[in-house]
Scaffold this active site. Structure first.
Site, PDB file in Angstrom:
ATOM      1  N   ARG A 201       0.837  -1.214   0.000  1.00 47.14           N
ATOM      2  CA  ARG A 201       0.000   0.000   0.000  1.00 47.14           C
ATOM      3  C   ARG A 201       0.868   1.258   0.000  1.00 47.14           C
ATOM      4  NH1 ARG A 201      -4.526   0.605   4.616  1.00 47.14           N
ATOM      5  NH2 ARG A 201      -2.704   1.048   5.899  1.00 47.14           N
TER       6      ARG A 201
ATOM      7  N   ARG B 259      10.240  18.959  -7.557  1.00 47.37           N
ATOM      8  CA  ARG B 259      11.532  18.716  -8.216  1.00 47.37           C
ATOM      9  C   ARG B 259      12.692  19.254  -7.397  1.00 47.37           C
ATOM     10  NH1 ARG B 259       9.845  21.003 -14.066  1.00 47.37           N
ATOM     11  NH2 ARG B 259       9.111  22.621 -12.630  1.00 47.37           N
TER      12      ARG B 259
ATOM     13  N   LYS C  50      -2.487   6.952   1.294  1.00 44.83           N
ATOM     14  CA  LYS C  50      -2.206   7.208   2.705  1.00 44.83           C
ATOM     15  C   LYS C  50      -1.092   8.247   2.719  1.00 44.83           C
ATOM     16  CE  LYS C  50      -2.339   4.581   6.921  1.00 44.83           C
ATOM     17  NZ  LYS C  50      -3.297   5.468   7.563  1.00 44.83           N
TER      18      LYS C  50
ATOM     19  N   GLU D  47     -16.194   6.464   5.747  1.00 46.07           N
ATOM     20  CA  GLU D  47     -15.386   5.829   6.794  1.00 46.07           C
ATOM     21  C   GLU D  47     -15.299   6.789   7.967  1.00 46.07           C
ATOM     22  OE1 GLU D  47     -11.266   5.240   5.637  1.00 46.07           O
ATOM     23  OE2 GLU D  47     -11.233   7.095   4.490  1.00 46.07           O
TER      24      GLU D  47
END
Ligand code: PXG
Length: 288
Positions: free
Chosen positions: A50, A103, A150, A183
């Protein structure tokens, strides 16, 4: 306490990053919260997968193979003599300048692994269940910051947590942009009704605990497991509701927005799944 920082184990006092780190300046980075149980890092490979998916989408190259990352997690646990604990793995974009252009960080992320004792919800909440509310802050639109990422940018969830705090409850239900339940701020949500286990399909993180619980419910309890869009009305009228997450494991919910769920007590399916989950946490993962 020893912290893993860019390949070295350093004392906590010396574990420092620059004020130009873009994880600090912009929340530009990724993380995982992982748990070890009796010398087994629960589903570590899945956590690393993940993390690497988040990094891939964010165009962050960790400069480490997944195998090396797994070894680094284990090394950090061993250095701290922890058989049980909570691991926070953080990958930031790295040190840049005051502009947000990634960058400037020159492809050199900062990699941090902290292994510590776990702090849990008080026992009382597992016994009696949570009273939670739906909050106004909705979950990020998938084409803004995809909830599957995440990332270190947790402001969306923190705003919802503040609203839960203001309401005097321990957790918040967040809806997706269409008004369906997504959620909680750091946990997935499930409901039980008529021998089926249901959980939101979209607008949420694909939790590692969520996946494990869905497997256990299907294989061991022979429940029908359904991922779909779910309204608050359906949650209010569920037989049981519970939350899942690495820190909380499974925790019952007995009241939502003032509506009593089922009997108002933690339900039998929730308790059975919690027991089954405890069994797999000590088996299913990377042993060390
Ligand atoms: N949804 C979100 C938004 C999360 O951040 C989960 C679900 C559960 O996923 P896992 O893989 O753990 O089953 C998380 C987990 C906290 C906290 O303090 C929570 C998480 C990370 C860090 C802190 O509650 N994430």
């Amino acid at each position: 306490m020893k912290i893993y920082l860019n390949g070295k184990l350093v004392e906590k006092e010396n574990a420092r990053v620059s004020v130009f780190d873009h994880g600090l300046l912009y929340g530009d980075g990724a993380f995982e919260g992982i748990r070890a149980y009796s010398g087994v890092v629960f589903r570590l490979k899945e956590h690393i997968d993940r993390l690497y998916e988040t990094c891939h989408t964010m165009l962050i190259n960790t400069g480490m193979t997944k195998k090396e990352m797994i070894a680094a997690v284990v090394k950090t646990l061993k250095a701290n003599n922890l058989r049980d604990g909570y691991i926070r793995l953080v990958v930031t974009r790295g040190d840049g300048d005051l502009g947000l252009d990634p960058r400037k960080c020159k492809g050199k992320p900062n990699i941090i692994i902290i292994a510590d004792k776990i702090t849990l919800y008080p026992d009382e909440l597992y016994k009696n269940g949570l009273n939670i509310v739906t909050v106004p802050t909705m979950r990020n639109h998938p084409e803004a910051i995809n909830p599957q990422l995440k990332s270190l940018n947790y402001l969306n969830n923190i705003m919802a947590k503040i609203e839960a705090n203001n309401a005097g409850v321990p957790e918040a239900i967040m809806l997706d942009g269409s008004g369906y339940v997504a959620e909680c701020t750091g946990d997935n949500i499930f409901m039980v009704k008529a021998n089926a286990l249901k959980t939101p399909l979209q607008g949420r993180l694909r939790g590692i605990t969520r996946d494990a619980v869905m497997e256990l419910a299907g294989k061991k309890l022979k429940l029908e497991v359904i991922e779909t869009m779910i309204t608050r009305h359906e949650f209010y009228n569920a037989e049981e509701v519970f939350l899942t997450g690495t820190a909380a494991e499974l925790i019952p919910v007995v009241k939502i927005d003032g509506r009593v769920i089922g009997t108002g007590r933690p339900g039998p399916v929730t308790l059975k799944l919690l027991k089954l989950f405890h069994e797999v946490t000590r088996k299913d993962g990377v042993k060390f």
